[in-house]
Design a protein around this motif. Structure first.
Motif, short mmCIF file in Angstrom:
data_model
loop_
_atom_site.label_atom_id
_atom_site.label_comp_id
_atom_site.label_asym_id
_atom_site.label_seq_id
_atom_site.Cartn_x
_atom_site.Cartn_y
_atom_site.Cartn_z
N ILE A 34 0.86 -1.18 0.00
CA ILE A 34 0.00 0.00 0.00
C ILE A 34 0.89 1.23 0.00
O ILE A 34 1.84 1.32 0.79
CB ILE A 34 -0.94 0.00 1.22
N ASP A 35 0.59 2.18 -0.87
CA ASP A 35 1.36 3.40 -1.01
C ASP A 35 1.28 4.24 0.27
O ASP A 35 0.25 4.27 0.95
CB ASP A 35 0.82 4.20 -2.19
N LYS A 36 2.36 4.92 0.60
CA LYS A 36 2.41 5.75 1.81
C LYS A 36 1.37 6.86 1.76
O LYS A 36 0.83 7.24 2.79
CB LYS A 36 3.81 6.34 2.00
N LYS A 37 1.07 7.35 0.58
CA LYS A 37 0.06 8.40 0.43
C LYS A 37 -1.32 7.88 0.83
O LYS A 37 -2.09 8.57 1.51
CB LYS A 37 0.04 8.90 -1.02
N VAL A 38 -1.62 6.65 0.45
CA VAL A 38 -2.90 6.03 0.80
C VAL A 38 -2.99 5.82 2.31
O VAL A 38 -4.03 6.07 2.93
CB VAL A 38 -3.09 4.70 0.05
N ILE A 39 -1.89 5.39 2.90
CA ILE A 39 -1.85 5.19 4.36
C ILE A 39 -2.11 6.52 5.07
O ILE A 39 -2.89 6.59 6.03
CB ILE A 39 -0.50 4.58 4.79
N LYS A 40 -1.49 7.58 4.57
CA LYS A 40 -1.67 8.90 5.17
C LYS A 40 -3.12 9.37 5.02
O LYS A 40 -3.69 9.94 5.95
CB LYS A 40 -0.71 9.89 4.51
N GLU A 41 -3.73 9.13 3.85
CA GLU A 41 -5.12 9.52 3.63
C GLU A 41 -6.07 8.72 4.54
O GLU A 41 -7.02 9.28 5.08
CB GLU A 41 -5.50 9.31 2.16
N LEU A 42 -5.82 7.43 4.67
CA LEU A 42 -6.63 6.61 5.58
C LEU A 42 -6.52 7.12 7.02
O LEU A 42 -7.51 7.23 7.73
CB LEU A 42 -6.18 5.14 5.53
N SER A 43 -5.29 7.44 7.40
CA SER A 43 -5.04 7.94 8.74
C SER A 43 -5.78 9.25 8.98
O SER A 43 -6.43 9.43 10.01
CB SER A 43 -3.53 8.14 8.93
N SER A 44 -5.71 10.16 8.02
CA SER A 44 -6.36 11.45 8.18
C SER A 44 -7.89 11.31 8.16
O SER A 44 -8.60 11.98 8.91
CB SER A 44 -5.84 12.42 7.13
N GLY A 45 -8.41 10.42 7.32
CA GLY A 45 -9.85 10.19 7.28
C GLY A 45 -10.39 9.62 8.58
O GLY A 45 -11.42 10.06 9.09
N LEU A 46 -9.69 8.64 9.12
CA LEU A 46 -10.11 8.06 10.40
C LEU A 46 -9.98 9.07 11.53
O LEU A 46 -10.82 9.11 12.44
CB LEU A 46 -9.29 6.81 10.72
N SER A 47 -8.95 9.90 11.47
CA SER A 47 -8.75 10.92 12.49
C SER A 47 -9.93 11.89 12.52
O SER A 47 -10.43 12.24 13.59
CB SER A 47 -7.45 11.70 12.25
N LYS A 48 -10.38 12.30 11.34
CA LYS A 48 -11.53 13.21 11.26
C LYS A 48 -12.80 12.53 11.74
O LYS A 48 -13.60 13.11 12.48
CB LYS A 48 -11.72 13.71 9.83
N LYS A 49 -12.97 11.29 11.33
CA LYS A 49 -14.19 10.54 11.67
C LYS A 49 -14.34 10.34 13.18
O LYS A 49 -15.43 10.46 13.72
CB LYS A 49 -14.16 9.18 10.96
N PHE A 50 -13.23 10.06 13.85
CA PHE A 50 -13.28 9.76 15.27
C PHE A 50 -12.77 10.90 16.15
O PHE A 50 -12.57 10.71 17.34
CB PHE A 50 -12.50 8.47 15.56
N ASP A 51 -12.56 12.07 15.56
CA ASP A 51 -12.11 13.26 16.29
C ASP A 51 -10.91 12.95 17.17
O ASP A 51 -10.89 13.24 18.36
CB ASP A 51 -13.27 13.83 17.13
N SER A 52 -9.92 12.32 16.57
CA SER A 52 -8.71 11.91 17.27
C SER A 52 -7.53 12.02 16.30
O SER A 52 -7.72 12.26 15.12
CB SER A 52 -8.82 10.46 17.75
N THR A 53 -6.34 11.81 16.85
CA THR A 53 -5.16 11.72 16.01
C THR A 53 -4.80 10.25 15.88
O THR A 53 -4.46 9.61 16.88
CB THR A 53 -3.99 12.50 16.64
N ILE A 54 -4.92 9.74 14.67
CA ILE A 54 -4.66 8.32 14.44
C ILE A 54 -3.50 8.19 13.45
O ILE A 54 -3.55 8.75 12.36
CB ILE A 54 -5.90 7.60 13.89
N SER A 55 -2.47 7.47 13.86
CA SER A 55 -1.36 7.20 12.95
C SER A 55 -1.37 5.71 12.62
O SER A 55 -1.51 4.87 13.50
CB SER A 55 -0.02 7.61 13.57
N LEU A 56 -1.24 5.42 11.34
CA LEU A 56 -1.31 4.04 10.88
C LEU A 56 0.04 3.58 10.33
O LEU A 56 0.77 4.37 9.75
CB LEU A 56 -2.37 3.90 9.77
N THR A 57 0.33 2.32 10.54
CA THR A 57 1.51 1.70 9.97
C THR A 57 1.06 0.51 9.13
O THR A 57 -0.01 -0.05 9.35
CB THR A 57 2.50 1.21 11.05
N PHE A 58 1.88 0.12 8.18
CA PHE A 58 1.55 -0.98 7.27
C PHE A 58 2.27 -2.24 7.67
O PHE A 58 3.45 -2.22 8.01
CB PHE A 58 1.92 -0.61 5.83
#
Length: 177
Positions: A115-139
């Motif tokens: 999975i591309d790092k850009k996609v991981i970053k987008e997933l992380s930012s989307g989940l962060s907005k959805k759950f009103d938190s700071t979420i960092s994801l690793t692959f």
């Protein structure tokens, strides 16, 4: 069982403490918990022939940089009550509690394809907005046929299995006929 005991100690430790001091305590206990992966350390701590005072001094020396009476008293209490072995559980519970306090979580993306790092970053930012938190994801590359996202601290698990999607498409086509 250890988690329940650890939560009681954490509750007492948190009383009157701010987030910065709890971050400091969490990092200290995380470091102490790492020591429990060393067989020599575990054999010293678990050895009944080593007196309580020596164990206490050893652990107090490890937490000395914190310069915290509260932390020193907790270490003495753990040694006195023969609960040194719950330090890894304490560290884990402190990390969870700190994550909940600061709304900062870590998650993992599992997939059999890269999975591309850009996609991981987008997933992380989307989940962060959805759950009103700071979420960092690793692959993590695994044999899971699809994509699975887990954020344990929030209890989130999202997965898209290629096999399940294929079977649902087939069922949909059969129903349409």
């Amino acid at each position: 069982m250890e988690e329940l005991i650890a939560k009681r100690y954490i509750k007492a430790l948190k009383d009157g403490s701010d987030v910065a001091s709890m971050q400091n305590v969490t990092s200290i206990f995380t470091t102490l918990a790492e020591s429990f992966k060393d067989d020599k350390f575990v054999s010293i701590v678990a050895n009944p022939s080593i007196n309580v005072q020596a164990k206490s001094e050893m652990l107090l020396e490890a937490v000395k940089p914190a310069k915290s009476d509260k932390l020193n008293n907790l270490i003495k209490l753990l040694v006195e009550n023969k609960r040194i072995e719950i330090i890894p559980a304490l560290a884990e519970e402190l990390q969870k509690d700190l994550a909940n306090s600061t709304k900062t979580y870590e998650g993992v993306i599992y997939s059999d394809s890269d999975i591309d790092k850009k996609v991981i970053k987008e997933l992380s930012s989307g989940l962060s907005k959805k759950f009103d938190s700071t979420i960092s994801l690793t692959f993590s590359k695994t044999d899971f046929n699809g994509i699975k996202v887990e954020v344990e601290g929030l209890g989130i698990e999202i997965n898209f299995s290629k096999d399940r999607i294929d079977s649902q498409i087939i069922q949909h086509i059969i129903k349409a006929i």
